[in-house]
Write an enzyme that holds these catalytic residues in place. Structure first.
Site, PDB file in Angstrom:
ATOM      1  N   CYS A 148       2.700   4.918  24.297  1.00 51.47           N
ATOM      2  CA  CYS A 148       3.765   4.011  24.703  1.00 51.47           C
ATOM      3  C   CYS A 148       4.005   2.882  23.732  1.00 51.47           C
ATOM      4  O   CYS A 148       5.098   2.369  23.623  1.00 51.47           O
ATOM      5  CB  CYS A 148       3.447   3.426  26.066  1.00 51.47           C
ATOM      6  SG  CYS A 148       3.320   4.707  27.287  1.00 51.47           S
ATOM      7  N   THR A 170      10.711  -7.461 -11.679  1.00 51.35           N
ATOM      8  CA  THR A 170      10.082  -8.746 -11.975  1.00 51.35           C
ATOM      9  C   THR A 170       8.844  -8.942 -11.111  1.00 51.35           C
ATOM     10  O   THR A 170       8.873  -8.656  -9.909  1.00 51.35           O
ATOM     11  CB  THR A 170      11.086  -9.881 -11.723  1.00 51.35           C
ATOM     12  OG1 THR A 170      12.202  -9.671 -12.588  1.00 51.35           O
ATOM     13  CG2 THR A 170      10.462 -11.244 -12.027  1.00 51.35           C
ATOM     14  N   HIS A 190      -2.285  -7.723   1.982  1.00 51.22           N
ATOM     15  CA  HIS A 190      -2.318  -8.422   3.265  1.00 51.22           C
ATOM     16  C   HIS A 190      -3.416  -7.953   4.198  1.00 51.22           C
ATOM     17  O   HIS A 190      -3.595  -8.508   5.274  1.00 51.22           O
ATOM     18  CB  HIS A 190      -0.945  -8.366   3.946  1.00 51.22           C
ATOM     19  CG  HIS A 190      -0.602  -7.059   4.563  1.00 51.22           C
ATOM     20  ND1 HIS A 190      -0.608  -6.863   5.912  1.00 51.22           N
ATOM     21  CD2 HIS A 190      -0.252  -5.885   4.013  1.00 51.22           C
ATOM     22  CE1 HIS A 190      -0.261  -5.611   6.165  1.00 51.22           C
ATOM     23  NE2 HIS A 190      -0.045  -5.000   5.026  1.00 51.22           N
ATOM     24  N   GLY A 238       0.813  -1.212   0.000  1.00 48.78           N
ATOM     25  CA  GLY A 238       0.000   0.000   0.000  1.00 48.78           C
ATOM     26  C   GLY A 238       0.846   1.261   0.000  1.00 48.78           C
ATOM     27  O   GLY A 238       0.533   2.232  -0.691  1.00 48.78           O
ATOM     28  N   SER A 243      -3.910  -2.885  -0.675  1.00 56.74           N
ATOM     29  CA  SER A 243      -2.831  -3.728  -0.190  1.00 56.74           C
ATOM     30  C   SER A 243      -3.343  -5.147   0.012  1.00 56.74           C
ATOM     31  O   SER A 243      -4.449  -5.344   0.509  1.00 56.74           O
ATOM     32  CB  SER A 243      -2.332  -3.141   1.141  1.00 56.74           C
ATOM     33  OG  SER A 243      -1.546  -4.082   1.804  1.00 56.74           O
TER      34      SER A 243
END
Ligand code: FES
Lengths: 398, 284
Positions: free
Chosen positions: A325, A237, A201, A71, A199
């Site tokens: 965090c 490729t 995945h 993406g 994308s």
């Protein structure tokens, strides 16, 4: 320990049917599609098929699809191509809640290349203001890039309307549809989107493959220059297995779209209402009306997201957080900040994202475990309803 | 995912001494909800010895583990011994913390100091800053004293280090120049790195046009780059005598700290480089 995977906006499981479809292309049909021999040629045929599958799914022409590696590559290609097409135009319109693939690129262009970027703001539900959008156009606007759906909140943006407005202003319209594809109806023949990124995945295909739709007739400048692959628009490729997988995943997505919007959505709603009912001081971040069916972003007041995630991890539940965090930064996610989510809640946000592999049992387990888990953390916390600094959305009160 | 040591995980999942001491002899409160972590420490002292300590912490795993470790470290110590405790001792007790999380150990040290002061009746539970101190980082409310101490005690070398240990600089990024200056100061270098420009207030005696050009160039060279680093920008709308009207664009226009930016950056720079009486206002 059984893993309960509720982090599908991060990545998805490869569908076993997709996996079956690509197996032969590793050790048997491994030819190079560009070769002259039939052994390679047959792979070329399969890539064509995959391109058709993607195009059919998006409602466009196969020649309008360029396969990429992800993406982010699609996003980079789209924006840089538009800028190259109009070198005298130095202005970009996007939103404050884009994925880093777009945001970081835009700040890079500002800092290093002299571009000016308008970042559209959102309201507290993460919704955009179309009036602000209309006002943002300038004679030197080169491109608009707005995500179709937000990865953190699941908010769906009014892409059709926004694309029309861009068209009226004569400006190229790109959309990062990485999170929307497979969950939202997309028919590119009916709306004036000029470029669209997706994308593999996030769609039950493997990582390492993506696609960029480029409307026929649009000036295009390749990002990767080299061989003639993808009709000279993207050298390198072909990632044969990835491309075959993406084709198959799009085909499956077409048939599964309904389930995403019924079964998956029902599970999501069950999870969401279950948590809100069982646990006090919780809230949903996002648009109550236009949201992806698989996503819910829930804030737990007075506790911090990373601590929640680790506690969840301990019992096998995978999710993610917009807390500072977890990312190593010190500020909560830019999406929650743009929405002015009060700090009480911004630091304790958890994103649950489901998929068609999520089960009823998964959700039941989460609903069983979350209340005590949050309660435990809250007993450690110095803050509570009685002892809270007022809901602060802004620094700084000194 | 963070690489936490087993000790950190252990103290996070099984925190020692969590809770409140109702009749505590000293209480120390640091941090806030806005900052993402906060710690309240309670100590009980008898004959100069800390006989009990408890904590309440809001924050990530390492913040909770650091608090737990802190209480374990101080129980049984004399107050004088406890006073010598540094953030390093807390981190070492846990077998180390990820560098980005060192500020959790600093928070522990500060809470302890505050609790001791409070016990001695020198201060309330909540840390107040002395008036001599300067606020460096507005996003996280960090003063120069804290930064200088972290630099000294932990031998910090870079701005990133300072951010890891104190959080200063981890928000809008506006304060990084000042942090860099403090680093130089701590190393004993002079605080004026660039050759100081000669005339104090060059705008004196300038024509209006000259003054406008000067303002433009200060905007370009000293102000825009800093705003652009955060995805924002500024537009010059009008200049009328000593009043400059501007408008923030990009990220800055929606930035909650834009008012502070206006005063501390835009106005300050223009006052420094153009005219000490300049007033900058936002177009509305
Ligand atoms: S003022 Fe220090 S990061 Fe914003």
């Amino acid at each position: 320990m059984h893993t309960i995977y509720l982090d599908n906006n991060a990545t998805t499981r490869v569908d076993p049917k997709v996996f079956e479809a690509i197996k032969p292309y590793f050790t048997e049909l491994y030819g190079n599609p560009s070769s002259m021999h039939r052994f390679g040629g047959q792979v070329g045929g399969k890539i064509r098929e995959a391109r058709d599958q993607v195009a059919h799914f998006l409602g466009c022409d196969a020649r309008e699809i360029i396969f990429t590696s992800c993406g982010s590559e699609s996003d980079n290609t789209a924006i840089r191509s538009a800028l190259e097409a109009f070198p005298e135009k130095k202005h970009i319109i996007t939103t404050a809640v884009e994925h880093p693939a777009i945001l970081s690129l835009c700040t890079h262009l500002e800092k290093k290349k002299g571009y000016e970027v308008t970042y559209l703001s959102t309201d507290e539900h993460g919704r955009l203001d179309l009036e602000e959008y209309k006002q943002a156009f300038r004679p030197d606007t080169a491109i608009v890039s707005v995500m179709w759906a937000n990865n953190e909140t699941g908010n769906i943006y009014p892409i059709e309307k926004m694309a029309h407005i861009a068209r009226e202003n004569g400006v190229i319209f790109h959309t990062d549809a990485v999170q929307a594809v497979g969950k939202v109806d997309i028919n590119l023949s009916a709306i004036p989107v000029d470029m669209l990124s997706l994308s593999g995945h996030k769609l039950h295909a493997p990582k390492g493959v993506g696609a960029l739709y480029v409307r026929k007739g649009l000036a295009f400048h390749p990002f990767l220059i080299g061989g003639h692959q993808e009709r000279g628009r993207r050298a390198g490729t072909e990632n044969t297995t990835g491309i075959v997988a993406l084709g198959k995943a799009c085909e499956l997505a077409q048939t599964n779209m309904e389930a995403e919007n019924t079964t998956v959505k029902a599970l999501r709603d069950r999870l969401e209402t279950g948590i809100l009912q069982a646990i006090p001081h919780t809230r949903v971040n996002g648009d109550p009306e236009n949201r992806l069916p698989n996503t819910t972003n829930i804030s737990f007041g007075y506790v911090e997201g990373e601590a929640i995630l680790l506690m969840m991890d301990q019992v096998g539940i995978c999710a993610s957080s917009g807390s500072a965090c977890t990312s190593g930064s010190l500020e909560p996610s830019h999406v929650l900040m743009a929405m002015n989510v009060p700090f009480t809640f911004a630091h304790g946000s958890i994103r649950f994202s489901l998929s068609r592999f999520t089960t009823q049992e998964d959700i039941d387990f989460v609903l069983q475990t979350m209340p005590s888990l949050i309660e435990n953390l809250r007993t450690l916390s110095p803050f509570s309803e009685e002892k809270e600094a007022p809901a602060i959305t802004k620094r700084f009160a000194k | 995912m963070w690489e936490y040591t087993d000790a950190v995980k252990d103290h996070f999942f099984n925190p020692r001494n969590a809770g409140v001491i109702e009749d505590a002899d000293g209480v120390g409160e640091v941090g806030s909800l806005a900052c993402g972590d906060a710690l309240t420490l309670y100590i009980k002292v008898q004959d100069g010895i800390i006989t009990d300590a408890k904590f309440k912490t809001f924050g990530c795993a390492s913040a909770i583990a650091s608090s737990s470790a802190l209480t374990e470290l101080i129980i049984g110590k004399t107050v004088e011994e406890a006073e010598k405790l540094t953030n390093k001792d807390i981190a070492n007790y846990l077998g180390g913390l990820p560098r980005e999380k060192m500020h959790c150990s600093v928070m522990g040290q500060e809470a302890l100091e505050q609790a001791i002061k409070n016990m001695r009746g020198e201060a309330g539970p909540k840390a107040e800053h002395s008036h001599e101190g300067n606020l460096v980082c507005e996003c996280f409310g960090i003063f120069d004293e804290e930064i200088l101490r972290a630099i000294k005690e932990n031998d910090l070398q870079t701005v990133e280090d300072v951010t890891n240990f104190t959080k200063a600089g981890g928000g809008c990024g506006k304060c990084v120049d000042e942090i860099a200056r403090l680093l130089r100061q701590a190393r004993g270098e002079t605080s004026c790195p660039a050759p100081c420009k000669a005339p104090a207030f060059p705008a004196e005696g300038m024509t209006n046009i000259q003054r406008m050009h000067l303002i433009e160039s200060v905007m370009d060279q000293d102000i825009r780059p800093i705003l652009q680093a955060d995805g924002g920008n500024i537009q010059l709308i009008d200049i009328e005598k000593k009043q400059v009207t501007v408008k923030f664009t990009g990220m800055c226009s929606s930035c909650p700290s834009s008012k502070a930016t206006l005063e501390n950056l835009v106005e300050a720079k223009l006052r420094e480089k153009v005219d000490p009486d300049i007033k900058v206002i936002l177009e509305d």
